[in-house]
Design a protein around this motif. Structure first.
Motif, PDB file in Angstrom:
ATOM      1  N   ALA A 165       0.302  29.458  14.512  1.00 22.48           N
ATOM      2  CA  ALA A 165       0.047  27.884  14.863  1.00 22.48           C
ATOM      3  C   ALA A 165      -1.339  27.796  14.864  1.00 22.48           C
ATOM      4  N   SER A 166      -1.746  26.617  14.206  1.00 22.27           N
ATOM      5  CA  SER A 166      -3.251  26.255  13.986  1.00 22.27           C
ATOM      6  C   SER A 166      -3.340  24.859  13.979  1.00 22.27           C
ATOM      7  N   PHE A 167      -4.532  24.094  13.901  1.00 21.04           N
ATOM      8  CA  PHE A 167      -4.754  22.902  13.793  1.00 21.04           C
ATOM      9  C   PHE A 167      -5.193  22.306  12.521  1.00 21.04           C
ATOM     10  N   PHE A 168      -4.841  21.068  11.895  1.00 16.96           N
ATOM     11  CA  PHE A 168      -5.237  20.677  10.824  1.00 16.96           C
ATOM     12  C   PHE A 168      -5.833  19.262  10.714  1.00 16.96           C
ATOM     13  N   ILE A 169      -6.532  18.863   9.913  1.00 21.61           N
ATOM     14  CA  ILE A 169      -7.239  17.425   9.839  1.00 21.61           C
ATOM     15  C   ILE A 169      -6.763  16.906   8.243  1.00 21.61           C
ATOM     16  N   ASP A 170      -6.075  15.748   8.086  1.00 17.68           N
ATOM     17  CA  ASP A 170      -5.655  15.245   6.831  1.00 17.68           C
ATOM     18  C   ASP A 170      -6.325  14.082   6.567  1.00 17.68           C
ATOM     19  N   LEU A 171      -6.836  13.716   5.469  1.00 15.24           N
ATOM     20  CA  LEU A 171      -7.375  12.333   5.170  1.00 15.24           C
ATOM     21  C   LEU A 171      -6.899  12.113   3.698  1.00 15.24           C
ATOM     22  N   LYS A 172      -5.790  10.994   3.715  1.00 14.73           N
ATOM     23  CA  LYS A 172      -5.347  10.049   2.544  1.00 14.73           C
ATOM     24  C   LYS A 172      -6.322   8.839   2.358  1.00 14.73           C
ATOM     25  N   ILE A 173      -6.699   8.559   1.292  1.00 17.09           N
ATOM     26  CA  ILE A 173      -7.564   7.500   0.998  1.00 17.09           C
ATOM     27  C   ILE A 173      -6.986   7.003  -0.702  1.00 17.09           C
ATOM     28  N   GLY A 174      -6.915   5.816  -0.649  1.00 14.43           N
ATOM     29  CA  GLY A 174      -6.433   5.158  -1.980  1.00 14.43           C
ATOM     30  C   GLY A 174      -6.127   3.649  -1.791  1.00 14.43           C
ATOM     31  N   CYS A 175      -5.125   3.036  -2.396  1.00 16.35           N
ATOM     32  CA  CYS A 175      -4.890   1.818  -2.222  1.00 16.35           C
ATOM     33  C   CYS A 175      -3.270   1.757  -1.890  1.00 16.35           C
ATOM     34  N   SER A 176      -2.837   0.499  -1.735  1.00 17.39           N
ATOM     35  CA  SER A 176      -1.274   0.151  -1.332  1.00 17.39           C
ATOM     36  C   SER A 176      -1.088  -1.141  -2.124  1.00 17.39           C
ATOM     37  N   PHE A 177       0.408  -1.208  -2.473  1.00 15.07           N
ATOM     38  CA  PHE A 177       0.798  -2.331  -3.083  1.00 15.07           C
ATOM     39  C   PHE A 177       1.953  -3.017  -2.441  1.00 15.07           C
ATOM     40  N   LEU A 178       2.106  -4.175  -2.143  1.00 15.81           N
ATOM     41  CA  LEU A 178       3.440  -4.755  -1.699  1.00 15.81           C
ATOM     42  C   LEU A 178       4.511  -4.793  -2.877  1.00 15.81           C
ATOM     43  N   LEU A 179       5.516  -4.579  -2.743  1.00 16.43           N
ATOM     44  CA  LEU A 179       6.506  -4.313  -3.776  1.00 16.43           C
ATOM     45  C   LEU A 179       7.492  -5.218  -3.712  1.00 16.43           C
ATOM     46  N   GLY A 180       7.955  -6.020  -4.705  1.00 12.94           N
ATOM     47  CA  GLY A 180       9.058  -7.055  -4.961  1.00 12.94           C
ATOM     48  C   GLY A 180       8.924  -8.337  -4.233  1.00 12.94           C
ATOM     49  N   ASN A 181       7.892  -8.521  -3.540  1.00 11.55           N
ATOM     50  CA  ASN A 181       7.451  -9.953  -3.118  1.00 11.55           C
ATOM     51  C   ASN A 181       6.159 -10.315  -3.309  1.00 11.55           C
ATOM     52  N   ASP A 182       5.969 -11.821  -3.436  1.00 11.65           N
ATOM     53  CA  ASP A 182       4.758 -12.316  -3.653  1.00 11.65           C
ATOM     54  C   ASP A 182       3.967 -12.064  -2.546  1.00 11.65           C
TER      55      ASP A 182
END
Length: 225
Positions: free
Chosen positions: A138-155
């Motif tokens: 058992a150990s520790f982790f650090i995670d980093l997600k970087i990007g973009c996001s889009f709304l689907l199906g709606n204006d």
């Protein structure tokens, strides 16, 4: 005159030594590049994949919940470092009061009644993960997600006194937690349990002065192999 000649000689010597050292460093870097690129070209990097499921609750003026499902695929470049790319689907539950906005006061709305509107967003991201400790325990982790996001199906979808639209949003999703191996013979297989922060922001709908920024905290469970 002698002093000037001596200074000129010293400057020439320093310039020659600097150029020699620089050429030596460039030569060394050039020699190391094939060694760095060879694993990537030959496919000998350790492939690794993740599947994450999480829940995130926004704080502040915009009231929303996110049920998050994502996957990340990439390579383990070292025992302590992973990098990959991923995508996901975030199911968004936006809460708002039905009498929000400039409603006609002649209509009979219940001011205590609230509604929940559901939508979906798709984050696309680069994933950086750092492992702290022995991969067999058992150990520790650090995670980093970087990007973009889009709304689907709606204006657009109303959240509080602002809007999320189908244009792109900057996406930041760091996590910290505990990694628990599930297979002693294959330490690549593990469950991850972590706490997360999420940021979605954009400078859009300027004509309506709706520059939405969502901040949220939550938890995540992941399986890695």
């Amino acid at each position: 005159m002698k002093t000037t000649t001596i200074l000129k000689s010293l400057i020439c010597c320093v310039a020659i030594l600097t150029a020699t050292n620089a050429n030596a460093q460039y030569y060394e870097i050039a020699n190391q590049l094939p060694g760095l690129l060879r694993p990537a070209l030959s496919g000998s990097f350790n492939y690794k994949g993740f599947v994450d499921v999480g829940y995130n609750k926004t704080i502040g003026a915009y009231d929303a919940d996110f049920l998050e499902i994502s996957t990340s695929q990439g390579f383990q470049y070292a025992n302590w470092f992973y990098m990959g790319v991923g995508l996901g689907v975030d199911v968004l539950f936006a809460h708002q009061n039905e009498n929000w906005g400039n409603w006609d006061r002649s209509t009979d709305f219940n001011t205590s009644h609230s509604s929940c509107t559901t939508a979906a967003m798709m984050p696309l991201f680069t994933d950086f993960r750092f492992m702290l400790g022995n991969s067999t325990a058992a150990s520790f982790f650090i995670d980093l997600k970087i990007g973009c996001s889009f709304l689907l199906g709606n204006d657009y979808i109303a959240i509080g006194d602002g809007y999320l639209t189908n244009q792109q949003y900057f996406y930041l999703h760091p996590s910290i937690g505990i990694r628990i191996p599930t297979n002693s013979k294959n330490p690549k297989q593990a469950f991850d349990i972590g706490l997360t922060y999420k940021l979605l922001t954009s400078n859009y709908w300027n004509s309506w002065n709706r520059n939405v920024t969502l901040n949220g905290f939550g938890a995540t469970v992941a399986y890695e192999w």
